[in-house]
Each structure stands twice: as C-alpha cells, then as structure tokens.
Design a protein around this motif. Structure first.
Motif, PDB file in Angstrom:
ATOM      1  N   SER A 185      15.218   3.540 -33.323  1.00 36.20           N
ATOM      2  CA  SER A 185      15.778   4.898 -33.022  1.00 36.20           C
ATOM      3  C   SER A 185      16.940   4.298 -31.857  1.00 36.20           C
ATOM      4  O   SER A 185      16.621   3.430 -31.159  1.00 36.20           O
ATOM      5  CB  SER A 185      15.097   5.890 -32.189  1.00 36.20           C
ATOM      6  OG  SER A 185      15.608   6.885 -31.398  1.00 36.20           O
ATOM      7  N   ASN A 230      10.174  10.229 -25.553  1.00 38.44           N
ATOM      8  CA  ASN A 230       8.967   9.483 -25.946  1.00 38.44           C
ATOM      9  C   ASN A 230       8.284  10.337 -27.190  1.00 38.44           C
ATOM     10  O   ASN A 230       7.874   9.857 -27.875  1.00 38.44           O
ATOM     11  CB  ASN A 230       8.063   8.956 -24.881  1.00 38.44           C
ATOM     12  CG  ASN A 230       8.398   7.352 -24.784  1.00 38.44           C
ATOM     13  OD1 ASN A 230       9.133   6.755 -25.511  1.00 38.44           O
ATOM     14  ND2 ASN A 230       8.111   7.077 -23.664  1.00 38.44           N
ATOM     15  N   LEU A 240       9.997  10.602 -30.487  1.00 38.89           N
ATOM     16  CA  LEU A 240      10.076   9.128 -31.025  1.00 38.89           C
ATOM     17  C   LEU A 240       8.744   8.927 -31.609  1.00 38.89           C
ATOM     18  O   LEU A 240       8.799   8.460 -32.770  1.00 38.89           O
ATOM     19  CB  LEU A 240      10.108   8.033 -29.861  1.00 38.89           C
ATOM     20  CG  LEU A 240      11.483   7.987 -29.189  1.00 38.89           C
ATOM     21  CD1 LEU A 240      11.633   7.113 -28.091  1.00 38.89           C
ATOM     22  CD2 LEU A 240      12.529   7.182 -30.390  1.00 38.89           C
ATOM     23  N   VAL A 280       7.902   2.293 -33.823  1.00 35.20           N
ATOM     24  CA  VAL A 280       8.996   2.485 -33.432  1.00 35.20           C
ATOM     25  C   VAL A 280       9.928   1.634 -32.475  1.00 35.20           C
ATOM     26  O   VAL A 280       9.245   1.641 -31.481  1.00 35.20           O
ATOM     27  CB  VAL A 280       9.229   4.280 -32.917  1.00 35.20           C
ATOM     28  CG1 VAL A 280      10.393   4.675 -32.560  1.00 35.20           C
ATOM     29  CG2 VAL A 280       8.497   4.976 -33.954  1.00 35.20           C
ATOM     30  N   ASN A 295      12.664   1.391 -30.065  1.00 35.02           N
ATOM     31  CA  ASN A 295      13.615   2.185 -29.105  1.00 35.02           C
ATOM     32  C   ASN A 295      14.539   1.352 -28.390  1.00 35.02           C
ATOM     33  O   ASN A 295      14.390   0.740 -27.681  1.00 35.02           O
ATOM     34  CB  ASN A 295      12.756   3.220 -28.255  1.00 35.02           C
ATOM     35  CG  ASN A 295      13.601   4.200 -27.447  1.00 35.02           C
ATOM     36  OD1 ASN A 295      14.428   4.618 -27.974  1.00 35.02           O
ATOM     37  ND2 ASN A 295      13.144   4.526 -26.138  1.00 35.02           N
ATOM     38  N   ALA A 306      17.245   2.028 -25.906  1.00 34.72           N
ATOM     39  CA  ALA A 306      17.574   3.064 -24.967  1.00 34.72           C
ATOM     40  C   ALA A 306      18.828   2.223 -24.169  1.00 34.72           C
ATOM     41  O   ALA A 306      18.258   1.620 -23.015  1.00 34.72           O
ATOM     42  CB  ALA A 306      16.680   3.767 -24.121  1.00 34.72           C
ATOM     43  N   VAL A 333       5.427   3.153 -29.696  1.00 32.27           N
ATOM     44  CA  VAL A 333       6.994   3.117 -29.432  1.00 32.27           C
ATOM     45  C   VAL A 333       7.248   1.663 -28.443  1.00 32.27           C
ATOM     46  O   VAL A 333       6.589   1.694 -27.616  1.00 32.27           O
ATOM     47  CB  VAL A 333       7.628   4.092 -28.548  1.00 32.27           C
ATOM     48  CG1 VAL A 333       9.049   4.220 -28.416  1.00 32.27           C
ATOM     49  CG2 VAL A 333       7.189   5.609 -29.178  1.00 32.27           C
ATOM     50  N   ASP A 362      10.233  -0.756 -26.657  1.00 30.74           N
ATOM     51  CA  ASP A 362      11.334  -0.951 -26.470  1.00 30.74           C
ATOM     52  C   ASP A 362      12.353  -2.037 -27.399  1.00 30.74           C
ATOM     53  O   ASP A 362      11.451  -3.087 -27.346  1.00 30.74           O
ATOM     54  CB  ASP A 362      11.802  -1.326 -24.991  1.00 30.74           C
ATOM     55  CG  ASP A 362      11.573   0.053 -24.272  1.00 30.74           C
ATOM     56  OD1 ASP A 362      11.545   1.038 -24.785  1.00 30.74           O
ATOM     57  OD2 ASP A 362      11.180  -0.020 -23.145  1.00 30.74           O
TER      58      ASP A 362
END
Ligand code: FAD
Length: 321
Positions: A40, A46, A49, A60, A62, A64, A172, A174
C-alpha cells in the motif's frame, strides 16, 4: 517466488476493485502454492491496512512517505518494482484502474515483464504456458495472451472477479526506498473530490443516458434512478461534448470503459464507439423509443418507449419495491 498485489486506495480507503484484485491475486498464489504480499502506498491507517489480510494478504508492506501521498505514476511504479524485487515476487497484480493503466507498462519495463492489462479471468497454467484472458479492442473482443517472461504483470478489469474473504488480519511492515528526483517530473499537488457519488469505473450498476434526453435539465430523472439503485451515472460522448454532463461520465471507445453487473442505457442509439466501452457489462437494459436502435441488438432486456414516459414509471416501481 511470490505474488505481490498493489492495494490501491482512494483518500485512505481501499477501493472495491482493490479487494477484487486481492482476491484474484490470492487465487493465483494458491494456484502456485506461494505467498501473497500486499503493498500500500500513501496515507492509509493501520486498521485499514490490516483489513487486507481478510482477503488473503499474508503480509502488508506500507509505504508512508510524504512525497508519495498522492499518486505519481513513475514514482509508484519504482516503489512497486523495488518491492517486487525485494520480495522475490515474479507476479504483480494491480487493478486496471486509471492509476493501474499508467502503472502496468511502467512496471513491465522496470521488471522486464510481460503485461496482461484488462484481465477478466484467472491465468491458465498448463504445460509451462501461462495464458491470461483479457479484453481487447476497447472491450469489443477478448484476447488470450501468453506471458512468456519470468516476471508477469496482470491488471485486473473492474467487476471481473468476485471479492472472496479468505483470512483474518495481516501484519503490517514499513517499506521504504529512496525516491529519485527523476520519478517526480510530473506530480499531482492535490486531489479535490468533485462528488461523493459511486465511482463510475467501480460501479456495479450504471445508469447512462444519451442525446435522447434532449437537454441537461432532464438529468434529474437519471440521477434519481441512479440514487435509488446505488448506481453511478454515465453518458454518451455527444452529451458530455455538449456540456450537458461532465466528461468524467463519458463512456465508450474514447471515454471510460465499464463492465458493471447492470448497465441501463436510456436514449442512447448504441453506436459502435459507445458499445466499445460498455459491451462487457453483464446485463444490458436499453430504453429507446426507436425499435430499430442498434443498442437493442446487444441488449438483454429492452423497452421500446419514450424515456419521458418510461422513466417516471420505472422510478415509481423501484421506490415501491
Ligand atoms: P444519438 O445518436 O443522437 O441517439 C439518441 C438516441 O435516443 C436515438 O437512438 C433515439 O431513438 C433515442 N431517443 C430520442 N428521443 C428519445 C426518447 N424521448 N426516449 C427514448 N429514446 C429516445 N460515442 C460515445 O458514446 N462514446 C464514445 O467513446 C465515442 N467515441 C467516438 C469516437 C469516434 C472516433 C467517433 C467518430 C465517434 C465517437 N462517439 C462516441 C460518437 C458515436 O459515434 C455516436 O455519435 C454517439 O454515441 C451517439 O450518442 P447518442 O446515442 O447519445 O445520440
């Protein structure tokens, strides 16, 4: 090997087409007994997600990053390609949305991958061959393409695959990569939503009207029917060219291609260029006062009648239902 799916969001919420692509990617991962990872990009909470796990994502990623808050074709393609490489994903699934249509060719180049855009069915994998059924010639035909490259990009057409729940929540993580200035030569600064109505490419029901409606003042009926049915509104090209409706509603060869479960065409002749963008709809209902209108040839149901008489009755019947 693994499968990577790009989970596209709109204003921080995943779109229906994302869950379709995710369910589709999960089925491909199962076909190949391999992992499914979702990525994503942008500002997504969160909790949202983690929902991706419900539709099959095992992990997942992420991304950001403030610079990636709004969609940037080249930069998003770079991030997705890097994630695919870092996770050994040789199949990348995306939605064949506006963004997806920009991403697919770029991902193809970055990953040296064959691309099947507008896929409408799961890949067939027989005797080492990997083939995908996809729409061709603006929806007028289907093509079976064979992807012979090791890496493969599949962009799933909206409404072509059912959303299937197959899990719970997903962890999730990063995922950060260095962005390059060359990825940001053209950027969206801000997105202002023009409407909170159902998005046309994702809509399950579309109420569409043409020149037979005579003028923009008569669109109240179209909007009312669409609201009652939870549908998106669309129009033919001359209608948007005349400024009766916004260009974002124009469907057909030179407009948006849609494939809803139900397409209701009111006062539209059914020219080949219009049909090019709507003929893959599951059920087509045509309302036209001319029994010889070409649209009737591709209609599942047809009403020969004056829209100004038929629509009020149809609206009353839907209200009663
Ligand atoms: P018309 O052709 O004028 O048809 C109006 C229809 O309404 C008629 O069938 C008539 O019987 C019916 N009608 C009239 N009054 C009533 C009433 N009271 N009740 C019920 N029915 C009524 N068109 C698109 O839509 N999308 C495209 O992407 C597109 N791309 C094009 C690309 C090219 C290169 C070209 C050359 C054309 C393109 N066109 C496209 C235009 C296309 O060829 C047609 O001209 C257009 O679709 C016709 O729009 P329409 O059906 O609304 O209007």
């Amino acid at each position: 090997m693994s499968v990577l799916i790009y989970a596209e969001n709109a204003a921080g919420k995943f779109k229906k087409s994302t869950f379709e692509a995710l369910s589709y990617a999960k089925a491909i991962a199962d076909q190949n007994s391999t992992n499914l990872i979702a990525i994503s990009i942008g500002d997504v909470a969160n909790d949202e997600l983690a929902v991706l796990g419900k539709y099959g994502a095992e992990k997942v990623l992420n991304v950001a990053n403030d610079k990636l808050k709004n969609f940037v074709n080249q930069a998003y393609a770079s991030v997705i390609a890097e994630a695919a490489k870092a996770n050994g994903a040789d199949i990348v699934v995306i939605s064949n949305s506006f963004s997806g249509r920009g991403l697919a060719p770029r991902l193809g180049v970055k990953l040296d991958a064959g691309v099947a855009d507008g896929a409408v069915a799961l890949p067939e994998q027989n005797g080492g061959k990997f083939t995908v059924k996809k729409t061709a010639f603006s929806g007028k035909a289907f093509a079976i393409v064979e992807l012979t490259s090791q890496n493969k990009i599949i962009a799933l057409a909206p409404n072509a695959y059912k959303v299937v729940e197959s899990g719970t929540t997903a962890p999730v993580e990063d995922f950060n990569i260095e962005t390059k200035a060359s990825d940001f030569t053209a950027m969206i600064k801000d997105i202002v939503r023009a409407t909170d109505k159902v998005s046309l490419p994702d809509a399950e029901i579309v109420v569409s009207a043409g020149r037979g409606l005579k003028g923009p003042e008569n669109w109240d009926m179209i909007e009312e029917l669409a609201d009652l049915l939870g549908a998106a509104t669309a129009c033919s090209k001359p209608v948007s060219d005349s400024g009766w409706r916004p260009h974002s509603e124009h469907v057909g060869q030179t407009g948006i291609a849609v494939s809803p479960n139900l397409y209701i065409a009111i006062g539209i002749s059914g020219a080949i260029q219009h049909l090019a963008g709507v003929s893959s709809s599951k059920v087509i209902v045509v309302i036209n006062k001319d029994a010889e209108a070409p649209f009737f040839k591709v209609a599942d149901y047809g009403i020969v009648g004056d829209a100004f008489e038929v629509l009020p009755k149809l609206i009353a019947a839907v209200k009663e239902y």
